[in-house]
Design a protein around this motif. Sequence first.
Motif, PDB file in Angstrom:
ATOM      1  N   GLN A  16      10.471   9.594  17.020  1.00 16.82           N
ATOM      2  CA  GLN A  16      10.382   8.498  16.042  1.00 16.82           C
ATOM      3  C   GLN A  16       8.957   7.954  15.964  1.00 16.82           C
ATOM      4  O   GLN A  16       8.461   7.653  14.883  1.00 16.82           O
ATOM      5  N   GLN A  17       8.313   7.845  17.102  1.00 15.17           N
ATOM      6  CA  GLN A  17       6.929   7.346  17.110  1.00 15.17           C
ATOM      7  C   GLN A  17       5.969   8.351  16.487  1.00 15.17           C
ATOM      8  O   GLN A  17       5.025   7.979  15.799  1.00 15.17           O
ATOM      9  N   ARG A  18       6.212   9.654  16.721  1.00 11.69           N
ATOM     10  CA  ARG A  18       5.358  10.687  16.142  1.00 11.69           C
ATOM     11  C   ARG A  18       5.412  10.655  14.617  1.00 11.69           C
ATOM     12  O   ARG A  18       4.441  11.015  13.948  1.00 11.69           O
ATOM     13  N   ARG A  19       6.546  10.228  14.077  1.00 10.74           N
ATOM     14  CA  ARG A  19       6.659  10.124  12.613  1.00 10.74           C
ATOM     15  C   ARG A  19       5.642   9.151  12.040  1.00 10.74           C
ATOM     16  O   ARG A  19       5.236   9.265  10.880  1.00 10.74           O
ATOM     17  N   HIS A  20       5.186   8.210  12.841  1.00 14.73           N
ATOM     18  CA  HIS A  20       4.230   7.201  12.370  1.00 14.73           C
ATOM     19  C   HIS A  20       2.778   7.614  12.606  1.00 14.73           C
ATOM     20  O   HIS A  20       1.859   6.809  12.443  1.00 14.73           O
ATOM     21  N   THR A  21       2.546   8.873  12.998  1.00 18.36           N
ATOM     22  CA  THR A  21       1.188   9.395  13.150  1.00 18.36           C
ATOM     23  C   THR A  21       0.830  10.254  11.940  1.00 18.36           C
ATOM     24  O   THR A  21       1.713  10.750  11.233  1.00 18.36           O
ATOM     25  N   MET A  22      -0.467  10.464  11.730  1.00 18.96           N
ATOM     26  CA  MET A  22      -0.901  11.332  10.639  1.00 18.96           C
ATOM     27  C   MET A  22      -0.436  12.768  10.874  1.00 18.96           C
ATOM     28  O   MET A  22      -0.062  13.476   9.935  1.00 18.96           O
ATOM     29  N   HIS A  23      -0.396  13.198  12.130  1.00 14.88           N
ATOM     30  CA  HIS A  23      -0.103  14.596  12.426  1.00 14.88           C
ATOM     31  C   HIS A  23       1.390  14.857  12.605  1.00 14.88           C
ATOM     32  O   HIS A  23       1.814  16.016  12.615  1.00 14.88           O
ATOM     33  N   GLY A  24       2.175  13.787  12.726  1.00 17.54           N
ATOM     34  CA  GLY A  24       3.616  13.966  12.855  1.00 17.54           C
ATOM     35  C   GLY A  24       4.383  13.571  11.612  1.00 17.54           C
ATOM     36  O   GLY A  24       5.606  13.728  11.560  1.00 17.54           O
ATOM     37  N   ALA A  25       3.690  13.056  10.600  1.00 18.53           N
ATOM     38  CA  ALA A  25       4.346  12.640   9.363  1.00 18.53           C
ATOM     39  C   ALA A  25       4.653  13.852   8.483  1.00 18.53           C
ATOM     40  O   ALA A  25       4.040  14.914   8.636  1.00 18.53           O
ATOM     41  N   PRO A  26       5.586  13.716   7.548  1.00 16.54           N
ATOM     42  CA  PRO A  26       5.867  14.822   6.623  1.00 16.54           C
ATOM     43  C   PRO A  26       4.634  15.179   5.802  1.00 16.54           C
ATOM     44  O   PRO A  26       3.728  14.358   5.613  1.00 16.54           O
ATOM     45  N   LYS A  39      -8.667   4.962  11.204  1.00 21.19           N
ATOM     46  CA  LYS A  39      -8.166   5.811  12.284  1.00 21.19           C
ATOM     47  C   LYS A  39      -6.666   5.549  12.432  1.00 21.19           C
ATOM     48  O   LYS A  39      -6.248   4.423  12.705  1.00 21.19           O
ATOM     49  N   PHE A  40      -5.896   6.599  12.208  1.00 17.53           N
ATOM     50  CA  PHE A  40      -4.448   6.477  12.284  1.00 17.53           C
ATOM     51  C   PHE A  40      -3.958   6.789  13.696  1.00 17.53           C
ATOM     52  O   PHE A  40      -4.655   7.429  14.504  1.00 17.53           O
ATOM     53  N   LEU A  41      -2.766   6.355  13.993  1.00 17.11           N
ATOM     54  CA  LEU A  41      -2.148   6.608  15.289  1.00 17.11           C
ATOM     55  C   LEU A  41      -2.118   8.113  15.568  1.00 17.11           C
ATOM     56  O   LEU A  41      -1.698   8.902  14.718  1.00 17.11           O
ATOM     57  N   GLY A  42      -2.585   8.502  16.754  1.00 16.94           N
ATOM     58  CA  GLY A  42      -2.566   9.905  17.148  1.00 16.94           C
ATOM     59  C   GLY A  42      -3.791  10.687  16.755  1.00 16.94           C
ATOM     60  O   GLY A  42      -3.915  11.864  17.134  1.00 16.94           O
ATOM     61  N   ASP A  43      -4.714  10.089  15.991  1.00 16.16           N
ATOM     62  CA  ASP A  43      -5.936  10.796  15.593  1.00 16.16           C
ATOM     63  C   ASP A  43      -6.894  10.910  16.775  1.00 16.16           C
ATOM     64  O   ASP A  43      -7.094   9.943  17.528  1.00 16.16           O
ATOM     65  N   ALA A  44      -7.522  12.083  16.893  1.00 20.40           N
ATOM     66  CA  ALA A  44      -8.537  12.265  17.929  1.00 20.40           C
ATOM     67  C   ALA A  44      -9.881  11.721  17.492  1.00 20.40           C
ATOM     68  O   ALA A  44     -10.751  11.445  18.312  1.00 20.40           O
ATOM     69  N   ASN A  45     -10.064  11.574  16.163  1.00 19.49           N
ATOM     70  CA  ASN A  45     -11.332  11.064  15.639  1.00 19.49           C
ATOM     71  C   ASN A  45     -11.093  10.376  14.312  1.00 19.49           C
ATOM     72  O   ASN A  45      -9.979  10.396  13.770  1.00 19.49           O
ATOM     73  N   ALA A  46     -12.165   9.767  13.769  1.00 21.76           N
ATOM     74  CA  ALA A  46     -12.048   8.997  12.533  1.00 21.76           C
ATOM     75  C   ALA A  46     -11.766   9.869  11.322  1.00 21.76           C
ATOM     76  O   ALA A  46     -11.293   9.380  10.293  1.00 21.76           O
TER      77      ALA A  46
END
Length: 441
Positions: free
Chosen positions: A100-110, A77-84
Motif C-alpha cells: 500500500q505504501q509503495r503505491r504512493h511512490t513514483m516507482h510503485g504507482a501505476p 522529490k517523490f517518496l522512494g526517489d533516489a534523486n531529484a
Amino acid sequence: MGFLPEFGNLFFTLAAFVVALSIIVTVHEYGHYIVGRWSGIHAEVFSLGFGPVLFSRVDRRGTKWQVAALPFGGYVKFLGDANAASSAADDAVMSDLDAQQRRHTMHGAPLWARAATIFAGPAFNFIFSIIVFAGFMMVQGVPDDAPRVGAIHAMPGTMDLIEGDLITRVNGQPVADLADYYRLADGLEPSPSVTYTVERAGQTMDVTGPHPIPARAMGIALQSAARDAGMETGDVVLSVNGEPVYAFRQLPPLVDAANGEAVALRLWRDGSELEVSLTPRRTDLPLPDGGFETRWLIGLQSGTFFDHPVRGVSITEAVPAAVNEIGNIVSRSISGLYHMVTGAISTCNLSGPVGIATTSAAMASDGVASFIWFIAVLSTAVGLLNLFPIPILDGGHLVFHAYEALVGKPPSDRVMGALMTTGLVLLGALMLFALGNDLLC
C-alpha cells in the motif's frame, strides 16, 4: 566610482532573470506536484532552487516546501526517489514499504499515474502561458475591425485627422475595414502627405495626414542595433544616409543597400531632430511558409500613427486565440531548430542563459506588462524543451513509459543509468553550446 552603473545593471539583469526563471520553475514543478498528489503519489520535497536550504516548512501532508540558495531551477522529490530527477528508486527506502505504501511512490504507482505526473510539468507551463495570453487579450482588448482613428501619436508635418474619425478612403481608394486599410497602406507609394476621406460628426470630408504606415518606431526590438544606438519608441525616421523617408516600407531596402555598413539616420523625436549612426545586424527571420529569410535589420517595428480603438474580448474568444499563440511559438521554435541543424540559418539564433538573462532585463525595463508577456513566452519554450525525447528531461521519461507500456516492463537499471548519463551529457553540451553563442556570436 564608474563601476557602480555596471554593477547596478548586472544586479538588475540577474534579478530579472531569477524572477522570470523562478516563476517558470514554480509553475513547472507545481504541475508535477499537484498531478502526482491527485494520482496518489506522495511528494516528500518541493524545492525552488538547489543547494543549501534558506527556508523550509512541512505541510500537513508531510511535504517539505523549501527555498534553496541557488535559484536556477527546482525539483519535486517523490517518496522512494533516489534523486531529484526521479530516474531511479531508493532501494533501501522501497524495501521498507509495504504494498500500500509503495503505491504512493513514483516507482510503485501505476503507469498512467507516473506518465500523468511527468507530463504535467510541461503541460502546466503551457497552461500558464495560455492564462497570461488570454488575460492580456481580455484586459487590453483587441483592435476593432472599423478603421477608426484612436489616440494620435505626435508626428512631424501636417495632421488634420482627429480622434474619432472613421476613414473611408485613402488617396481616393475605398477602405472597408481595418484589414483593408493595412492592405491599401502596404501598396501606397511613399509621399510627404496623404489625403484621407473621413466621416466626422455626420459629415464626410477630406483631410491631410502622413503615410498610413509612416517610418515611426512602434517598438524597438531587443538586442538590436536601434536599441543599442539609443532609439526610442515613437522616433520617426526622416532620412537614411540622406535619402528622405516618408513610409516604413522605404527602410528595408535602404538598410539592405548598406550591406552591413553603418547607416546614418536623421530622426524626429518630440519636436526635435537628431542624428544617430548604427550598424545593421544580419538576422534570420521566420517566413509564413515555415522557412527563413536572412536580412540586414536595425530592429524597428512598424505601425500606424494612431492607436486603434479596441473592443472587449470574451474568455471564449481569448482562450482559443491564446492557444493559437502557443501554437505559433512552438511552430517557430521547432522550425528554427530544424533550420539550424540543417545549416539553413546561423546557430547564433540559439540563446543561452546570458542571452535569456539580458532579454529578461530588457523586457523588465520596458515595463511590467512586457516582462509578464516575456515570462509567458519563455514558459512555452521551457514546456516545449522538456518534451524533447532526451533522457533526464520529461520527454525522455515519457519515452521510457511508452516503452514500458509496449513491452510490459521498464528498461533495466543498467540501461536506464546509461541513458540518463547520455541525456545529462547531451543536455550539458547543449547548454555549453548556447552559452558559447551568448559569448561569441
